[in-house]
Design a protein around this motif. Structure first.
Motif, PDB file in Angstrom:
ATOM      1  N   UNK A  97       0.853  -1.179   0.000  1.00 40.63           N
ATOM      2  CA  UNK A  97       0.000   0.000   0.000  1.00 40.63           C
ATOM      3  C   UNK A  97       0.892   1.232   0.000  1.00 40.63           C
ATOM      4  N   UNK A  98       0.538   2.207  -0.847  1.00 38.43           N
ATOM      5  CA  UNK A  98       1.280   3.469  -0.841  1.00 38.43           C
ATOM      6  C   UNK A  98       1.106   4.109   0.531  1.00 38.43           C
ATOM      7  N   UNK A  99       2.192   4.555   1.125  1.00 38.18           N
ATOM      8  CA  UNK A  99       2.112   5.115   2.462  1.00 38.18           C
ATOM      9  C   UNK A  99       1.538   6.530   2.476  1.00 38.18           C
ATOM     10  N   UNK A 100       1.407   7.161   1.309  1.00 36.58           N
ATOM     11  CA  UNK A 100       0.903   8.528   1.254  1.00 36.58           C
ATOM     12  C   UNK A 100      -0.551   8.623   0.816  1.00 36.58           C
ATOM     13  N   UNK A 101      -0.988   7.768  -0.125  1.00 33.52           N
ATOM     14  CA  UNK A 101      -2.385   7.815  -0.570  1.00 33.52           C
ATOM     15  C   UNK A 101      -3.170   6.571  -0.186  1.00 33.52           C
ATOM     16  N   UNK A 102      -2.510   5.519   0.276  1.00 31.57           N
ATOM     17  CA  UNK A 102      -3.178   4.313   0.736  1.00 31.57           C
ATOM     18  C   UNK A 102      -3.630   3.371  -0.371  1.00 31.57           C
ATOM     19  N   UNK A 103      -3.281   3.648  -1.623  1.00 25.71           N
ATOM     20  CA  UNK A 103      -3.697   2.817  -2.737  1.00 25.71           C
ATOM     21  C   UNK A 103      -2.971   1.477  -2.695  1.00 25.71           C
TER      22      UNK A 103
END
Length: 109
Positions: A97-103
């Protein structure tokens, strides 16, 4: 991810060499100095490489640490930080999961 593993090996080998320097003899000091130089060199390579890896959606630098607020969906596995947890997720599960947008992203196999 390979650089992350190599840096971990250099770190632990350096710690063992430092302990052996004091317990066994001074000859392990050369190994400790070599591992310290290898650790620093790999850290510079990782820093240079991490600037070019970004999230396709939010364009955040995924494996380059910053002081930005982390998304609530960002995974962090104790005792690792966010970036090391990302490497663990990729190695074990093939996703992160992207740590900045959660995608969530899956790696192609």
């Amino acid at each position: 991810m390979i650089l992350w593993v190599l840096q971990g090996l250099a770190f632990f080998t350096g710690i063992v060499a430092l302990i052996l320097t004091f317990l066994v003899g001074k000859t392990y000091g050369i190994l400790f100095i070599g591992m310290a130089c290898a650790f620093a060199g790999i850290q510079m390579l990782r820093w240079g490489h991490s600037r070019s890896v970004s999230c396709p959606l939010c364009h955040g630098k995924v494996i380059h640490g910053s002081q930005c607020h982390k998304h609530r969906e960002a995974s962090r596995r104790r005792p690792f930080g966010y970036i090391s947890s990302l490497f663990v997720d990729v190695a074990l599960f093939g996703r992160f999961n992207c740590m900045y947008c959660g995608t969530p992203f899956r790696l192609k196999r």
